[in-house]
Design a protein around this motif. Structure first.
Motif, mmCIF file in Angstrom:
data_model
loop_
_atom_site.group_PDB
_atom_site.id
_atom_site.type_symbol
_atom_site.label_atom_id
_atom_site.label_comp_id
_atom_site.label_asym_id
_atom_site.label_seq_id
_atom_site.Cartn_x
_atom_site.Cartn_y
_atom_site.Cartn_z
ATOM 1 N N ASP A 148 0.839 -1.219 0.000
ATOM 2 C CA ASP A 148 0.000 0.000 0.000
ATOM 3 C C ASP A 148 0.873 1.268 0.000
ATOM 4 O OD1 ASP A 148 1.013 -0.389 2.507
ATOM 5 O OD2 ASP A 148 -0.858 -0.053 3.583
ATOM 6 N N PHE A 149 2.064 1.164 -0.459
ATOM 7 C CA PHE A 149 3.067 2.241 -0.642
ATOM 8 C C PHE A 149 3.575 2.857 0.670
ATOM 9 C CE2 PHE A 149 -0.147 3.087 -4.177
ATOM 10 C CZ PHE A 149 0.328 2.056 -4.945
ATOM 11 N N LYS A 150 2.676 3.120 1.577
ATOM 12 C CA LYS A 150 3.012 3.763 2.859
ATOM 13 C C LYS A 150 3.833 5.044 2.673
ATOM 14 C CE LYS A 150 2.680 -0.110 6.091
ATOM 15 N NZ LYS A 150 1.248 0.132 6.366
ATOM 16 N N LEU A 151 3.328 5.910 1.822
ATOM 17 C CA LEU A 151 3.949 7.231 1.699
ATOM 18 C C LEU A 151 3.275 8.154 2.711
ATOM 19 C CD1 LEU A 151 3.992 7.462 -2.192
ATOM 20 C CD2 LEU A 151 5.966 7.065 -0.721
ATOM 21 N N ILE A 152 4.024 9.119 3.222
ATOM 22 C CA ILE A 152 3.458 10.033 4.220
ATOM 23 C C ILE A 152 2.716 11.157 3.479
ATOM 24 C CG2 ILE A 152 4.018 11.624 6.101
ATOM 25 C CD1 ILE A 152 6.479 9.772 6.665
ATOM 26 N N PRO A 153 1.401 11.209 3.661
ATOM 27 C CA PRO A 153 0.606 12.150 2.834
ATOM 28 C C PRO A 153 0.919 13.625 3.067
ATOM 29 C CG PRO A 153 -0.792 11.027 4.458
ATOM 30 C CD PRO A 153 0.557 10.408 4.556
ATOM 31 N N VAL A 163 6.749 14.334 -2.396
ATOM 32 C CA VAL A 163 7.453 13.149 -2.898
ATOM 33 C C VAL A 163 8.931 13.229 -2.506
ATOM 34 C CG1 VAL A 163 8.229 12.019 -5.025
ATOM 35 C CG2 VAL A 163 5.845 12.743 -4.794
ATOM 36 N N PHE A 164 9.508 14.410 -2.713
ATOM 37 C CA PHE A 164 10.923 14.606 -2.384
ATOM 38 C C PHE A 164 11.181 14.295 -0.904
ATOM 39 C CE2 PHE A 164 14.680 16.837 -1.116
ATOM 40 C CZ PHE A 164 15.539 16.768 -2.210
ATOM 41 N N GLU A 165 10.337 14.859 -0.046
ATOM 42 C CA GLU A 165 10.521 14.669 1.404
ATOM 43 C C GLU A 165 10.326 13.210 1.808
ATOM 44 O OE1 GLU A 165 9.027 19.138 2.780
ATOM 45 O OE2 GLU A 165 7.588 17.500 2.618
ATOM 46 N N ASN A 166 9.373 12.541 1.158
ATOM 47 C CA ASN A 166 9.133 11.128 1.461
ATOM 48 C C ASN A 166 10.363 10.274 1.167
ATOM 49 O OD1 ASN A 166 6.436 9.819 2.287
ATOM 50 N ND2 ASN A 166 5.806 11.618 1.104
ATOM 51 N N VAL A 167 11.032 10.610 0.091
ATOM 52 C CA VAL A 167 12.220 9.835 -0.290
ATOM 53 C C VAL A 167 13.423 10.259 0.578
ATOM 54 C CG1 VAL A 167 13.773 9.266 -2.212
ATOM 55 C CG2 VAL A 167 11.321 9.538 -2.639
ATOM 56 N N ALA A 168 13.509 11.573 0.794
ATOM 57 C CA ALA A 168 14.663 12.115 1.537
ATOM 58 C C ALA A 168 14.692 11.656 2.992
ATOM 59 C CB ALA A 168 14.646 13.639 1.473
ATOM 60 N N VAL A 170 9.287 3.011 -4.493
ATOM 61 C CA VAL A 170 10.501 2.303 -4.928
ATOM 62 C C VAL A 170 11.731 3.194 -4.705
ATOM 63 C CG1 VAL A 170 11.710 1.368 -6.950
ATOM 64 C CG2 VAL A 170 9.301 0.822 -6.586
ATOM 65 N N ALA A 171 11.585 4.468 -5.080
ATOM 66 C CA ALA A 171 12.703 5.410 -4.902
ATOM 67 C C ALA A 171 13.112 5.470 -3.426
ATOM 68 C CB ALA A 171 12.289 6.796 -5.395
ATOM 69 N N ARG A 172 12.127 5.515 -2.547
ATOM 70 C CA ARG A 172 12.432 5.568 -1.110
ATOM 71 C C ARG A 172 13.132 4.285 -0.653
ATOM 72 N NH1 ARG A 172 7.413 5.847 2.792
ATOM 73 N NH2 ARG A 172 7.292 3.715 2.058
ATOM 74 N N ALA A 173 12.726 3.159 -1.234
ATOM 75 C CA ALA A 173 13.305 1.875 -0.810
ATOM 76 C C ALA A 173 14.766 1.734 -1.222
ATOM 77 C CB ALA A 173 12.484 0.729 -1.383
ATOM 78 N N VAL A 174 15.110 2.315 -2.374
ATOM 79 C CA VAL A 174 16.478 2.089 -2.868
ATOM 80 C C VAL A 174 17.449 3.221 -2.522
ATOM 81 C CG1 VAL A 174 15.684 0.596 -4.735
ATOM 82 C CG2 VAL A 174 15.996 3.031 -5.190
ATOM 83 N N ILE A 175 16.934 4.357 -2.095
ATOM 84 C CA ILE A 175 17.784 5.542 -1.891
ATOM 85 C C ILE A 175 18.916 5.308 -0.878
ATOM 86 C CG2 ILE A 175 16.315 6.633 -0.087
ATOM 87 C CD1 ILE A 175 17.809 8.769 -2.740
ATOM 88 N N GLY A 176 18.630 4.482 0.129
ATOM 89 C CA GLY A 176 19.645 4.265 1.173
ATOM 90 C C GLY A 176 20.653 3.179 0.823
ATOM 91 N N GLU A 177 20.590 2.689 -0.428
ATOM 92 C CA GLU A 177 21.469 1.603 -0.905
ATOM 93 C C GLU A 177 21.516 0.471 0.135
ATOM 94 O OE1 GLU A 177 25.194 3.338 -2.009
ATOM 95 O OE2 GLU A 177 24.221 4.798 -3.310
ATOM 96 N N LEU A 184 5.082 17.483 -5.357
ATOM 97 C CA LEU A 184 3.662 17.153 -5.165
ATOM 98 C C LEU A 184 3.501 16.240 -3.950
ATOM 99 C CD1 LEU A 184 2.513 16.444 -8.846
ATOM 100 C CD2 LEU A 184 2.315 18.571 -7.540
ATOM 101 N N TYR A 185 2.275 16.229 -3.419
ATOM 102 C CA TYR A 185 1.984 15.370 -2.261
ATOM 103 C C TYR A 185 1.381 14.049 -2.776
ATOM 104 C CZ TYR A 185 3.008 19.348 0.661
ATOM 105 O OH TYR A 185 3.664 20.384 1.284
ATOM 106 N N PRO A 186 1.673 12.938 -2.089
ATOM 107 C CA PRO A 186 1.230 11.625 -2.577
ATOM 108 C C PRO A 186 -0.242 11.538 -2.982
ATOM 109 C CG PRO A 186 2.718 11.333 -0.745
ATOM 110 C CD PRO A 186 2.490 12.809 -0.882
#
Lengths: 296, 227
Positions: free
Chosen positions: B94-99, B103-108, B155-162, B140-142
């Protein structure tokens, strides 16, 4: 707590998104500080008034009529030797009556019709600056009363005692009110933070899942708490100053002959109040976060 | 060094998971090596998501032992859990992005949480958003994104931290074929660099397109483990 631009931004965003909740916290802290500040203001001015009155305190020692000059002088010197005494002045009955006439010019006629001088010779005992507490004065009076040459000792026991009681009560009230409002405000801030935490429960869970530690999660809340405490405290003190300004402008017309000028709270006390209100904000967060993060 | 010769990064010994009295997983024993590509498949209710949740400790096993990188998860204190989770990049079903975050902040947030400097964060996040094709959506917001765009942000959030291990629960479930290919190519790229990739999926097409190990679950039991 990590204070950086990102956490600061997260704090401000949350304040923006939950304006009502944060406004309630801010107003609660502001009003609490206003009430506590009013008591502190009253206590500090009353204390100054007491100090000012104390500086004029003297003990009047009435002497027996039928004693010799050397005995009067010996009594004066013995009293002067007490460690709490700064100086002792001899006032003859005639001089006393003269002073009284000057102090009460409208009643001059009454004094002039007197056939004999009713005032005995007396000694005016001036106390050292640091020895003007009611207990010290009472002890000194008791010691002087034991002299054979003394008939009566007078030092305004009634009014000093009453005034000291009022001052002590107002100080106690300021401390008690401060303690009560401290606890009430901590409780309200803690509840605000708790509500914010529950409204962001999912967000916090996501943060934990992506590897955020408790410190990272807590930081924006602590920043908010400190901001609430500081701004609420500053707001309360500003409101108090405005009310003080209005009040003191009016009172100076009506009571221009007051012994002391009413002063606002000292800068040091202001800083202490501001520090306490900031501490309230921080403590409210600490209590809620500790409980919340333990349960999630 | 071939995958089979490497030290297992995940070891499961006789794992059981029950929700009240309902068994969700029964007697699961699996070793997963560093750099492996694993598909966990099976019908709905087979226990795929539960198995993934046990790995990142969103759930704890009712019985059995689970080791990640040689560390027994039952010995990890709640206060140290974040260190384990930093080894993972997780793509939730269910993505679990913070509404309330862009998008940038969610990944960062992954990099911020691990104390990266702002300059590094800006650069890395911009790059990864470009790679998943949503750089233009970064402010933009999720809730204003399509399902596919939200999936890419996840996906971007999952891979950003290598991370050492990427866990993906239906990573292409809400994507069109073209977007699915972009995402899978990106995940494979990480896998080829040595990141362990564990994907739970219904999609047999996805499994066929990739050469990976397939673990099939049925009613909470391991029924097939094919290399």
């Amino acid at each position: 707590m990590i204070i950086n631009s990102s956490n600061f931004k997260r704090s401000l965003n949350d304040i923006k998104n939950n304006k009502f909740l944060h406004a309630v916290t801010f107003i609660t802290i502001m009003l609490s500080i206003l009430i506590v500040g009013t008591f502190v203001l009253f206590a500090s001015n009353a204390g100054e008034l007491l100090d000012s009155w104390k500086s004029g305190i003297k003990v009047i020692v009435y002497l027996e009529n039928n004693i010799s000059s050397s005995e009067k002088d010996r009594t004066r010197l013995e009293i002067r030797d007490f460690e709490e005494v700064e100086d002792v002045l001899y006032v003859s009955g005639e001089k006393g009556l003269e002073d009284l006439k000057n102090q009460m010019p409208r009643q001059k006629a009454i004094f002039e019709n007197l056939k004999i001088n009713p005032l005995p010779d007396s000694l005016e005992v001036y106390l050292k600056k640091d020895k003007k507490d009611i207990g010290v004065i009472e002890n000194l009076a008791a010691k002087i009363e034991k002299f054979q040459s003394v008939t009566e000792v007078e030092y305004g026991k009634e009014w000093i005692g009453r005034f000291v009681k009022i001052i002590s009560f107002s100080r106690l009230a300021a401390i008690s009110m401060g303690a009560v409002f401290f606890m009430v405000t901590v409780f309200i801030v803690a509840n605000t933070v708790r509500l914010a935490l529950y409204s962001r429960k999912e967000e916090i869970e996501i943060m934990k899942l992506v590897g955020a530690d408790d410190r990272f999660i807590k930081s924006p809340f602590y920043i908010q708490g400190i901001l609430h405490g500081f701004t609420g405290g500053a707001g309360g003190l500003l409101l108090l100053f405005i009310l003080f300004f209005i009040f003191s402008s009016n009172i100076s017309h009506d009571f221009s002959s007051l012994i002391i000028k009413i002063k606002f709270i000292s800068f040091k006390t202001l800083l202490s109040i501001l520090f306490c209100s900031t501490l309230v904000g921080w403590l409210g967060c600490y209590i809620s976060l500790k409980q919340f993060l333990r349960n999630t | 060094m071939s995958i089979s010769e490497s030290q297992p990064i995940v070891r499961m010994f006789n794992i059981y998971k029950r929700y009240e009295q309902m068994p969700a997983l029964s007697d699961i024993s699996i070793d997963i090596n560093q750099g492996e590509l694993i598909f966990i498949t099976g019908p709905s209710g087979a226990g795929k998501t539960t198995l993934l949740k046990l790995l990142y400790m969103a759930e704890t096993a009712t019985a059995g032992q689970l080791l990640i990188g040689g560390v027994n998860l039952s010995r990890i204190k709640p206060s140290g859990l974040y260190l384990l989770r930093r080894k993972f990049g997780i793509i939730f079903q269910d993505f679990k992005l913070i509404p309330s975050m862009t998008v940038f902040e969610n990944v960062a947030i992954v990099l911020e949480a691990s104390g990266e400097k702002k300059k590094v964060i800006d650069s890395k996040v911009s790059k990864i958003l470009r790679n998943v094709g949503i750089e233009d959506k970064k402010n933009l917001y999720p809730p204003s994104l399509s399902g596919g765009e939200q999936q890419r942000a996840a996906v971007a959030r999952a891979v950003i931290g290598e991370p050492d291990i990427i866990i993906a629960d239906e990573p292409t479930g809400s994507l069109d074929p073209e977007s699915a290919k972009i995402i899978m190519d990106l995940l494979r790229e990480f896998n080829e660099k040595g990141t362990t990739l564990i994907i739970a999926t219904h999609s047999q097409d996805l499994i066929r397109q990739s050469r990976g190990r397939v673990i099939r679950l049925k009613k909470g039991q391991l029924v097939e483990d094919l290399l």
